[in-house]
Every structure is written in structure tokens, then in C-alpha cells.
Design an enzyme around this catalytic site. Structure first.
Site, mmCIF file in Angstrom:
data_model
loop_
_atom_site.group_PDB
_atom_site.id
_atom_site.type_symbol
_atom_site.label_atom_id
_atom_site.label_comp_id
_atom_site.label_asym_id
_atom_site.label_seq_id
_atom_site.Cartn_x
_atom_site.Cartn_y
_atom_site.Cartn_z
ATOM 1 N N GLN B 125 92.047 -60.378 31.333
ATOM 2 C CA GLN B 125 92.219 -61.076 30.059
ATOM 3 C C GLN B 125 93.113 -60.240 29.156
ATOM 4 O O GLN B 125 92.818 -59.072 28.910
ATOM 5 C CB GLN B 125 90.819 -61.285 29.462
ATOM 6 C CG GLN B 125 90.755 -61.900 28.097
ATOM 7 C CD GLN B 125 90.310 -60.870 27.089
ATOM 8 O OE1 GLN B 125 91.114 -60.107 26.579
ATOM 9 N NE2 GLN B 125 89.014 -60.834 26.797
ATOM 10 N N SER B 128 93.704 -58.474 23.448
ATOM 11 C CA SER B 128 93.813 -57.404 22.446
ATOM 12 C C SER B 128 95.191 -56.764 22.442
ATOM 13 O O SER B 128 95.849 -56.679 23.473
ATOM 14 C CB SER B 128 92.787 -56.310 22.722
ATOM 15 O OG SER B 128 91.503 -56.798 22.528
ATOM 16 N N SER B 160 90.839 -54.653 30.905
ATOM 17 C CA SER B 160 90.066 -54.131 32.038
ATOM 18 C C SER B 160 90.638 -54.686 33.320
ATOM 19 O O SER B 160 90.909 -55.877 33.423
ATOM 20 C CB SER B 160 88.594 -54.524 31.992
ATOM 21 O OG SER B 160 88.208 -54.915 30.733
ATOM 22 N N GLU B 243 82.264 -65.680 27.338
ATOM 23 C CA GLU B 243 81.914 -64.269 27.427
ATOM 24 C C GLU B 243 80.591 -63.980 26.720
ATOM 25 O O GLU B 243 79.774 -63.218 27.203
ATOM 26 C CB GLU B 243 83.032 -63.432 26.787
ATOM 27 C CG GLU B 243 82.857 -61.932 26.968
ATOM 28 C CD GLU B 243 83.933 -61.127 26.247
ATOM 29 O OE1 GLU B 243 84.369 -61.554 25.166
ATOM 30 O OE2 GLU B 243 84.321 -60.071 26.771
ATOM 31 N N GLU B 371 80.201 -54.021 14.182
ATOM 32 C CA GLU B 371 80.446 -54.540 12.828
ATOM 33 C C GLU B 371 80.849 -56.013 12.858
ATOM 34 O O GLU B 371 80.385 -56.815 12.043
ATOM 35 C CB GLU B 371 81.533 -53.695 12.145
ATOM 36 C CG GLU B 371 81.101 -52.267 11.819
ATOM 37 C CD GLU B 371 80.994 -51.355 13.049
ATOM 38 O OE1 GLU B 371 81.563 -51.688 14.110
ATOM 39 O OE2 GLU B 371 80.317 -50.312 12.939
#
Lengths: 369, 400
Positions: B125, B128, B160, B243, B371
Site C-alpha cells: 500500500q 504515506s 511495508s 484495515e 493521537e
């Protein structure tokens, strides 16, 4: 696997919630809190009795409804939500359970009086500061007569019958059943952190008692109560969080709602996590209780440790979220704060239950290896 | 409220056990190099696919077994009990392939789904970026349309398994004049396409499971676009929703192993298991990790009743990652100076706890930081208002 309540249980919850919202507003809790002459609300108590709640889990042949403890925990959660100032836990989780589990035929004759609300129970283990010790008990029974001082005793002012931890004639601590309607019983009110659930000192001098069980019964009662009280705590924790969330959406500071600041968001998100974790542990606890599983000791301890944490956190941070107004006597937040403390200490401290959890898991894992 | 298997679940569990026991010699483990492990996992995946134990919940149409979520959990429980790691295929089968099934053409699905289930093709994926982590809508990689193709350029990070993947799901900015969440488009790409360069990231834990992936004018046919141009955000969210359901799996050593370890660890005049402070910390750790496991069972119950899982499903990783970190620290510190020894021959439990301790910071960040997860709970579950959004509605080119 079915890890949730049934449809019937959700109906029971709906009815209980409607009933309690009408009959147990926070003003009623405050009424008991502010009135030194009252340790519970007798009208509300009679209302619960009329609904059949004290009879719920009692066997049908003794005037009960023969329902399960899972049904009972639904009521426990709803009673916890409204901070009901009634001797429900003392009567139903302790007295009724003790008699159902270990009572003689004669003792079982008390069950209809529990169903009809004439009989109110209390658990008298402690004698002073520190966690209840099985060994350091001073109260004793000789020739069937109990003498000694028990304090503090939750619901000791309004109870008709007590489960008392005392030494028998061979010096072995045991659980005895005592009627408190006796001239040898003196009751003294004691100030509590949570006056909406009154506590007392019970002084016994030559009161007739009957043995009902030993340490195993006491452990089993504490485990069962740990699970049911966990549901009360979850009910209270959810409501305290709801109040904090509602306030955070409404109150503005520095030009926007305080709930839009991450400091508030994260605090309340943590409260939500505590509540969900506590709920899941309590579900496992009630399953273990109802299924009479050998996992009950650790399941009950996990439910209790988790619920103690959840209600304390929610009550504490609800005051913080409310700011100054939350610290006033008139605001309701301290009712939750006080009840959280009451429930955290009601059957032995969270410290004691953390220790029990470790011990129970070590025992269980050792057995299964 | 019934924690035991239903008759149907018990029957499935027996079937799963029989299957696993019959293939005892094929079960992969954590031993060996990455290459060796991957090879064994691929073989195992193919065997599972052949017998209907891969993608248990998927429709038969796509090579699944048409089973229930509970069956998938039972199978995974039985696999885990036999030491089978959950590795390599999670991102492809958990996130990319469901997105392919939802958005790709019929022919593409026929080509892509079955090989992924059999472990022949692996997916990664590519969302990011260095400047778009928690705030994914800040994606800067560009997608420029040229005829029947798109030209992708820019950098992705924290991917990953990119180094062993055959395909990737990538989101890029196709129209920088639109506001941040608009003007994004999602594609799937072949990882061996000219212009894709994969460089491993050396993590603080010493491992190299993640990568930087550079797109140097990579040409992607328009038919590899998933969803409409400019609708990439929606597609990415669809992928990530899959996910979330997976999150919160059991991590680290078990409660029984922890207690046994504490019993073996000297402390004061007795053992760590006799120490009140440790027993208390253990209890707090236990209720939270066990609580997450039990919460998953609540989610599964909701799914098995045909209900949408409640918001409680979102708490998993937030709790387990932090608890893993703190319990690992406690256990390592309790070894005294010897806790510093990080050696699979000399350390307790083959240095697994040391490994967890160095890995935990990454888990608290990957797939939504602590967070961000708290923000999600506060906003979507509790309904608290969002903070100021100064970039809302502005063209991307005018934002910071």
C-alpha cells in the site's frame, strides 16, 4: 459464541431504563446525600420490589422469577447509571446469593421475604482500617451467639439481616447469618464519602446466628458481586462520560467549543476506551458467573479491576472537563465521584483485586499446564 | 451471552484442527531469513487456498469459502496456537484486494484476485509520504494525465513489504487546483514498472520491513485507475476501513508466559511474581490486553448478527501497542543489569520481549498514531467538534 445480550435482555434494559429515569432522577440521589436521617430511598426501594427486581434470580418455588444472573446484570448496569441509593447489592448480590448457594432449608425460607422486599441484607466483614483480613477477625460466636463490632457496614442502618464474618468456637473464621431485629444489636451511623449509600457500625452482644458457609462461600460471593458491581460501575462511568461530552460540546473558551481541543478530546477518548475495556471484561465475567466456569475467579477480578478504573477515571475527568462549575456542590459531578469511590472500596480495594487477579490466573494457568 | 462455540462453530473448529494437523509439516514458523519465511508462507497460503481456508469470509466467486467472520477467527486462533505467524499477505488480502474487488474491472479481478489468495502475488500500500502521514490528504506525489496513460512522480514512504511486492495501491494528486481531499486519484501499479525505485528504511529496531518508494515518471495505463479521477480519497478510505477491522490483534507474549517468566525472575528475597508492584502492573496490563481481545468478540457477535460493528472496534491498536511497550519495558527492566543483554541465545524467551520493546514505538505510529486514533474516537464516536480547519475549501496549491 454470542458475546452480547439477547433481544429479551435488551427489552428488559429498555423497561428498566424508562422506570429508573422516571423514578430515580439525580435529585433523588441528592436527597439522600443531603439528608443525614436517611441512608437509602425507601420509596425507590419499594418501587424496585414492586417491579420484581429483588425476586428476579430467586427460584420460583420461593416466590422468585427464576431468571439468570445475566438478566440481573442488565438491571445492575441501569441501577449504576442512575446512582440508585438503594440496598440492592447488599440484598440481592450478597444475602440472596448466599442463601441460594449455601442456605439450609430453614434459611431458604427467608427468600420469599427478599422477593417481597421485607428483608434487606448487608455484608459485615470489615472491623477497621485495611483490607478485610480473613485471619485478623475479632468478632466471635459462642454457643450460637455473636459478639463483636463490625464496621463499616454498607446498608447496616436499613438492613434486617446480615452476613457476618466471625470466628466460630474452634477459632475458625466463618460466615454467619444474623437477624438484626434483635435487642443485642446496636447500629450507629458513620459519615461516609458517599452519604447516598449509608454505612454503619454494628455492635453485636449475644445475637443468635446460624452458620452458612466458610471461606469458599465468601470467595464465591465476592466474585459474583465483583461482576455485578462492575456493571453498576460501567453504568455510572458511561453516564459520567456522557455528561462530560455534552458539556464539552456546549461550553466555549478562546472562541470555540472546548470539545474541539485535543486536550479535552484525548481525555474523553481515553474515558471511552476505559469504559469499553471494562464492558468487555464484565461480559466475560457474567458469562463465567452464569456458566459456573472455573475461570470465574480471574474473570471476576478482571471485571472488577477494569470497572473500578473506568468509573473512577470517568468521574474524575468529568469534574475536570466541567471546570469550576463541576467543583460546586450544586453540580451533579461529585455524586459520580463519590459513588465511584464507594464502589471502589465496597468489596475490597482495587489493590486487593489486582492481587487476586494475579493469584487466580497463576492458579488457573498452573492447573491447565 | 455465551462464550462457548455454537455447534456449527465447534464443527468448523474440528474441521480446521483436522486440516492443520494433517498438514503439520507444512506449517510455517518465525524461523529463518525473510526469504525463507516468505517461501514457506507462500506454500502454506497455496495449500490453504486449495482447501478453502484462505480468505474464509470472502464470496466463493472470488476464491473465498463464503464463511463467517467467526470462522475466520477460529481458523486464525488454531493457526496461532500452532505457532503460524500472520505475515506477508495481510496488506494485500486485508486492504488492497478488497479495493480491487470493489473498483477494478471484471477482467482485472479475474487476473489479480486468485493469485493473491494463493500467495503467488503480493501487494503493498503506497499512501504515506514524507509530508503526508497522519494527515494523508497532504499527498504531493503527482499524477499527470497523458493520453491513455498517467505519469506518476514523487515519493512514498513507510511502505511495508514493497521490496517483495508484485503490485501496489497508490494515491496521487491529479489536480492541485482542487481542495486537499479532492483532486486525488488512486491507481494500482506493477512494482516492476520502469521508474519505480524501492529503497529499504533502516528502522530503530534494526529491522528493514519498510521502504521508501520513488516514482520517477512512472507510466500507468488509465485502466489501472481505481474509481474516478479526483475521487481517490474515497477509494483510499475504503481500503483503510478494511484495515481497521483487522487492528488490535494479540501482540507480545501471553499472560501465562508473563506469569511464568515473573516466577523465574528473582526479586528481593523472592520472585517478581511475589512483588506487589509487579502484580498490580500485571493486572492493569492484563485487563487492557484481554479487554481488547474480548472487545473483538463483541465486534464479531455484531457482525454475525448482521449488524455493523460498533465504534468499540476502533480501540484495539490504541490499547495494545502502548500496553506492549510498557509491559515489555517492565519485564526487561526487572531483569536488572542483565536486562540489557539482547541476545537470542542468552536473553529470556529468545529475546522476544527485547524485540517487542524496540518494535513497540513503530506500532504506536503505524496505521494511525495514538493521537490520531484518539481524535477519531472523540470526533466519530463521541461526536466532539473538529478543530479549526484553515485549509478547508482552499486549492491545494495555496495550502501549507
Amino acid at each position: 459464541m454470542n458475546f452480547d445480550f439477547s433481544e429479551d435482555q435488551e427489552i428488559l434494559r429498555g423497561e428498566a431504563r424508562k422506570f429508573l429515569e422516571a423514578r430515580c432522577p439525580l435529585a433523588l440521589v441528592r436527597g439522600v446525600l443531603e439528608d443525614e436521617g436517611r441512608s437509602h430511598d425507601a420509596t425507590l426501594w419499594q418501587g424496585l420490589v414492586d417491579q420484581g427486581w429483588t425476586a428476579l434470580t430467586l427460584p420460583e418455588e420461593h416466590g422468585g422469577l427464576g431468571m439468570s444472573r445475566t438478566d440481573l446484570c442488565v438491571l445492575a448496569e441501569e441501577l449504576g447509571r442512575v446512582l440508585a441509593p438503594v440496598p440492592f447489592a447488599s440484598t440481592v448480590y450478597f444475602l440472596a446469593e448466599a442463601i441460594m448457594l449455601a442456605g439450609s432449608d430453614i434459611q431458604r425460607e427467608k427468600l420469599p421475604a427478599i422477593a417481597s422486599g421485607e428483608c434487606i441484607g448487608c455484608l459485615a466483614i470489615d472491623e477497621g482500617a485495611g483490607e478485610p483480613s480473613r485471619k485478623k477477625v475479632e468478632a466471635r460466636v459462642q454457643n450460637g451467639l455473636l459478639s463483636g463490632i463490625k464496621q463499616p457496614v454498607i446498608d447496616g442502618l436499613c438492613a434486617t439481616d446480615a452476613l457476618v464474618w466471625a470466628r466460630d468456637e474452634s477459632e475458625t473464621p466463618r460466615l454467619f447469618l444474623a437477624s438484626l431485629v434483635h435487642e443485642g444489636v446496636r447500629r450507629v451511623a458513620i459519615d461516609s464519602l458517599d452519604p447516598s449509600r449509608g454505612i454503619a457500625r454494628l455492635e453485636f452482644s449475644g445475637v443468635p446466628v446460624q452458620p452458612i458457609g466458610g471461606p469458599e462461600l465468601l470467595d464465591r460471593l465476592l466474585d459474583g458481586a465483583a461482576v455485578l458491581l462492575a456493571f453498576e460501575q460501567i453504568g455510572g462511568a458511561d453516564r459520567a462520560l456522557e455528561q462530560a461530552v455534552a458539556f464539552a460540546k456546549e461550553r466555549s473558551a478562546f472562541g470555540r467549543e472546548i470539545g474541539s481541543y485535543q486536550a479535552i478530546k484525548h481525555k474523553l477518548a481515553d474515558a471511552y476506551v476505559h469504559n469499553q475495556i471494562a464492558r468487555s471484561n464484565a461480559y466475560y465475567g457474567i458469562w463465567a458467573l452464569d456458566a459456573d466456569s472455573d475461570e470465574l475467579p480471574h474473570a471476576a477480578a478482571a471485571a472488577r479491576v477494569s470497572a473500578c478504573q473506568a468509573m473512577w477515571y470517568a468521574a474524575r475527568e468529568s469534574i475536570q472537563t466541567h471546570g469550576g462549575i463541576g467543583f460546586t456542590w450544586e453540580a451533579d459531578q461529585h455524586l459520580f465521584y463519590r459513588r465511584a469511590l464507594h464502589l471502589n472500596m465496597a468489596i475490597g480495594s482495587p489493590r486487593m483485586w489486582r492481587d487476586r487477579l494475579f493469584a487466580a490466573l497463576e492458579m488457573h494457568d498452573g492447573d491447565s499446564n | 451471552m455465551d462464550f462457548s462455540d455454537t455447534p456449527a462453530e465447534a464443527e468448523f473448529r474440528t474441521r480446521a484442527q483436522q486440516f492443520l494437523d494433517a498438514h503439520r509439516d507444512d506449517l510455517p514458523s518465525l524461523a529463518g531469513s525473510e526469504e525463507e519465511r516468505l517461501e514457506r508462507q507462500r506454500k502454506w497460503q497455496a495449500i490453504k487456498a486449495k482447501h478453502g481456508f484462505a480468505c474464509i469470509t470472502w464470496d466463493r466467486e472470488w476464491g473465498g469459502a463464503g464463511g463467517t467472520a467467526m470462522e475466520a477467527v477460529i481458523f486464525r486462533e488454531e493457526e496461532a496456537r500452532r505457532g503460524v505467524p500472520d505475515a506477508f499477505f495481510g496488506i494485500g488480502l486485508g486492504l488492497c484486494i478488497p479495493t480491487i474487488i470493489r473498483y477494478a474491472s471484471k477482467e482485472q479481478k479475474q487476473q489479480l484476485v486468485a493469485p493473491a489468495i494463493r500467495g503467488e502475488q503480493i501487494w503493498c500500500q503506497l499512501f504515506s509520504e514524507p509530508a503526508a502521514g497522519s494527515d494523508l490528504a497532504g499527498v504531493r506525489a503527482k499524477a499527470v494525465r497523458e493520453g491513455d496513460e498517467w505519469v506518476l512522480s514523487g515519493q512514498k514512504v513507510w511502505t511495508s513489504g514493497a521490496h517483495y511486492s508484485d503490485f501496489g495501491l497508490v494515491i496521487a494528486r491529479s489536480d492541485p487546483d482542487q481542495p486537499r481531499h479532492k483532486g486525488l486519484t488512486t491507481f494500482f501499479v506493477k512494482m516492476d514498472a520502469p521508474g519505480i525505485e524501492v529503497r529499504p528504511i533502516h528502522q530503530m529496531s534494526g529491522g528493514m520491513e519498510f521502504n521508501e518508494v520513488f516514482f520517477n515518471d512512472v507510466r500507468v495505463p488509465d485502466d489501472q485507475r481505481l474509481g474516478d479521477a479526483g475521487e481517490g480519497w474515497k477509494v483510499a478510505i475504503y481500503a483503510l476501513m478494511n484495515e481497521r477491522v483487522q487492528g488490535g490483534k494479540q501482540r507480545g507474549i501471553s499472560a501465562a508466559e508473563t506469569i511464568a517468566l515473573a516466577r523465574r525472575t528473582p526479586a528481593g528475597d523472592a520472585t517478581l511474581a511475589d512483588d506487589g508492584a509487579f502484580r498490580g502492573a500485571f493486572a492493569d496490563w492484563y485487563i487492557r490486553t484481554r479487554g481488547v481481545q474480548l472487545t473483538r468478540y463483541r465486534t464479531l457477535t455484531a457482525m454475525s448478527r448482521g449488524q455493523t460493528p460498533g465504534p468499540e472496534a476502533s480501540i484495539g491498536k490504541l490499547v495494545t501497542a502502548f500496553e506492549l511497550q510498557e509491559m515489555s519495558r517492565l519485564l526487561v527492566e526487572a531483569q536488572g543489569l542483565y536486562g540489557l543483554v539482547d541476545d537470542s541465545e542468552l536473553s529470556m524467551l529468545r529475546a522476544e520481549v527485547h524485540h517487542d520493546l524496540l518494535h513497540a514505538p513503530g506500532i504506536r505510529i503505524a496505521g494511525g498514531t495514538d493521537e490520531i486514533l484518539r481524535n477519531i474516537i472523540a470526533e466519530r464516536v463521541l461526536g466532539l467538534p473538529k478543530g479549526p480547519q484553515p485549509e478547508k475549501g482552499k486549492p491545494f496549491t495555496l495550502t501549507k
